[in-house]
Scaffold this active site. Structure first.
Site, PDB file in Angstrom:
ATOM      1  CG  ASP A 113      -2.047  -1.029   1.075  1.00 62.48           C
ATOM      2  OD1 ASP A 113      -2.390  -1.382  -0.070  1.00 62.48           O
ATOM      3  OD2 ASP A 113      -2.560  -1.504   2.099  1.00 62.48           O
ATOM      4  CE1 TYR A 173      -9.122  -3.670   6.354  1.00 60.39           C
ATOM      5  CE2 TYR A 173      -8.780  -4.921   4.343  1.00 60.39           C
ATOM      6  CZ  TYR A 173      -9.058  -4.884   5.697  1.00 60.39           C
ATOM      7  OH  TYR A 173      -9.279  -6.049   6.381  1.00 60.39           O
TER       8      TYR A 173
END
Length: 634
Positions: A300, A383
């Protein structure tokens, strides 16, 4: 720099004008055209040795690092731009490297796929004709998973999702088995993986917006937080001061919030604790080998960038109390600045009892604790990561991460079946098990740069003449002298911890000053060492790594993990086995969430909270919070 512009501190993030200047310089000097994309434009932070001269004005230099690539041939380059001299001073070709993914590519891929006739046909076979409700979610690959026929191309692998209504949650309806593969430079659909065998999707309740919920909302009384006399901290530009703490706030596209020059005012001395604290990587391997999930190992930070993913914060929802916000500036893939309003939140919180004692004569003496919180939130597709750095009056620092948002799901193999690598969360719907490994980069300078890291294990005694009942407990404290020794794993059986010690500075008791890492939320990767996921992220193989400070060693899984075959960061650097004793060291602490998914995590996940602490250990002679006054009486 334009005339009349205030001179920034050497560690201040790039301004919008500086981002424009850096992009314009490489266009002018290196032939970068509209057919290129800018992956990153960030401050080139000065080396530690240069900071004093830059801060005093004896040295004038401000630079930007630029990474961009030519979409026509896929070739990437990294340049250094002198902002003070308005010139490109370095330009390096990066053959075989794929820079980070960009938000523009994600959106362009979504638009292209929803208009593509092959995708429209695949959706039609599933009875989906309203393309406005379809979402294409593009993921990056690892090199080992890119089909050989597409080697060398910039590849995206996509999920398709379908909203149940105009405002419905797209992640509630996975179009399982349907995965477009895209060349991101040409925005060309290369192929569609489609295993659809007919049938209808299961009926699920995956909504979370209040007006879409099939239930009434509960009653919650208002909770107000107020500071009638104002906040207790001061913010001068990016210099933040509070309750003896002083630090500088930074920001970039990859790490998001960065904390610089963290120090504590101890009587007349401003004492260094850390030069720089940040998140350097976040690795999320999905632990499901099925065709829908085996390619999911997200980086990420390295693939997408927490700064690019940072979202604006809202008063009363994300932050409660008397809040000070800071905006942040990133950029798009054309090199144009993009401002994120309210990207960073600074506020104070009550934190319960700081210290207390009740004496039979003196009565109760108690102090309320408060803490300073510096936070940001990042949305990475489905998320959310909520990051909080908390500073306490006793000299402690807590780093907390809350993971929330929506889990990736897909359909079970057959009605009534139970998935082996996930949890059933709705009718015919399961969420795969996965892990979130966060790699923090902790450049601690405890009372100066020359530090030694000690591993501390608790050892019980054995029965003997001096201790017949074996009650003794000793601490084995061992210095880590080389990088090989600096590869450390947590050991619960001995309550292992690590101290960063300055053996050159003694406290009032004659012992060396230090700070300790209080480890929590650590777990092993549980991956086959030969697996592609582990090969790209060997940094997650240890709880702690210790390296000597090097200006260019910033990314623990390598500079460019997109489509990488191996981890060119920590495992490669530490092969040199450099000395790490009594020198300027950097600690890389790995923690996170071992997410065994639950039905209670669906359809939106209650925040899962993990943290670790940095606590003074002999840094002070006694409790540094003795001078905190009693609370105001109301």
């Amino acid at each position: 720099m334009t005339e009349g512009t205030p001179v920034p501190h050497p560690l201040d993030p790039l301004t919008a004008d500086e981002i424009r200047q850096a992009a314009a310089a490489v266009r002018r000097d290196r032939g970068v055209t509209d057919g290129w994309r800018f992956a990153s434009i960030e401050l080139k932070e000065p080396a530690k040795a240069d900071l004093p001269a830059l801060e005093s004005g004896a040295l004038a230099r401000r630079e930007a690092l630029v990474v961009c690539w030519n979409r026509a041939d896929g070739q990437a380059y990294r340049g250094t731009v002198s902002l003070t001299g308005d010139a490109v001073t370095a330009w390096r070709h990066l053959p075989g490297q794929q820079p980070n993914m960009t938000v523009d590519e994600w959106h362009e891929c979504d638009v292209m796929l929803r208009a593509h006739p092959d995708v429209i046909a695949a959706l039609s076979r599933r009875g989906i004709t309203d393309l406005s409700r379809v979402l294409a979610d593009m993921w990056a690959y690892g090199a080992a998973l890119v089909p050989e026929r597409y080697a060398g191309r910039r590849i995206g692998w996509c999920d398709l999702w379908n909203r149940g209504s105009e405002r419905g949650n797209p992640y509630a309806h996975h179009l399982t088995g349907l995965h477009p593969v895209v060349d991101l430079n040409t925005m060309e659909l290369l192929e569609i993986e489609d295993s659809y065998q007919g049938g209808t999707d299961p009926e699920v309740m995956g909504e979370y917006l209040p007006d879409l919920l099939p239930m009434r909302l509960r009653e919650v009384a208002p909770l107000e937080v107020s500071q009638p006399d104002g906040v207790g901290f001061t913010l001068d530009g990016n210099l933040l001061s509070w309750q003896n703490w002083q630090l500088r706030l930074g920001f970039n596209h990859r790490e998001s919030l960065v904390l610089h020059q963290v120090a504590f005012q101890d009587s007349e001395r401003l004492r260094s604790v850390a030069h720089r604290l940040s998140f350097a990587e976040m690795v999320v391997p999905y632990r499901d080998g099925s065709p829908d999930h085996y390619r999911r190992t997200a980086f990420d930070i390295g693939e997408w960038g927490l700064g690019f993913m940072t979202t604006s914060l809202a008063l009363g929802c994300d932050c409660l109390g008397e809040i000070t916000y800071l905006d942040a500036v990133v950029h798009d893939s054309a090199g144009q600045p993009v401002t994120i309003p309210n990207a960073i939140c600074v506020h104070e919180e009550d934190s319960g009892v700081l210290w207390k004692h009740v004496d039979e004569r003196a009565g109760a003496e108690v102090r309320r604790a408060r803490r300073l919180v510096v936070s940001f939130h990042a949305t990475v597709a489905n998320y959310e990561y909520l990051v909080y750095w908390r500073f306490y009056q006793d000299g402690s620092i807590e780093c907390e991460v809350r993971a929330t948002g929506i889990m990736v799901t897909s359909h079970t193999a057959a009605p009534g079946s139970r998935p082996a690598n996930g949890t059933l969360v709705d009718q015919g719907l399961y969420a795969p098990f996965h892990q979130h490994f966060i790699v923090t980069r902790l450049d601690l300078d405890v009372d100066g740069p020359d530090n030694t890291v000690y591993v501390s294990d608790s050892r019980p005694s054995v029965p003997g003449d001096d201790d017949p009942y074996a009650l003794g407990l000793t601490i084995a404290s061992t210095p880590l002298r080389t990088e090989t020794e600096g590869r450390q794993d947590y050991d619960w059986s001995v309550q292992r911890g690590w101290k960063v010690v300055n053996d050159n500075v003694k406290n009032g008791l004659g012992t060396p000053v230090g700070y300790k890492i209080v480890p929590t939320a650590t777990f092993p990767p549980l991956l086959d060492p030969a697996s592609p996921a582990f090969q790209r992220a060997q940094a997650i193989g240890h709880t702690l790594w210790v390296t000597p400070y090097r200006e260019d060693e910033r990314w623990p899984c390598g500079d460019f993990p997109v489509q990488a075959a191996s981890d060119t960061g920590l495992p490669a650097w530490t092969e040199a086995d450099r000395p790490i004793e009594n020198t300027d060291v950097v600690l890389w602490y790995v923690f996170g969430i071992h997410h065994i998914t639950r039905p209670e995590d669906w359809p939106v996940m209650p925040a899962d909270t993990v943290s670790f602490w940095l606590k003074p250990f002999g840094f002070f002679d006694r409790n540094p919070a003795l001078d905190v006054p009693p609370s105001h009486h109301h």
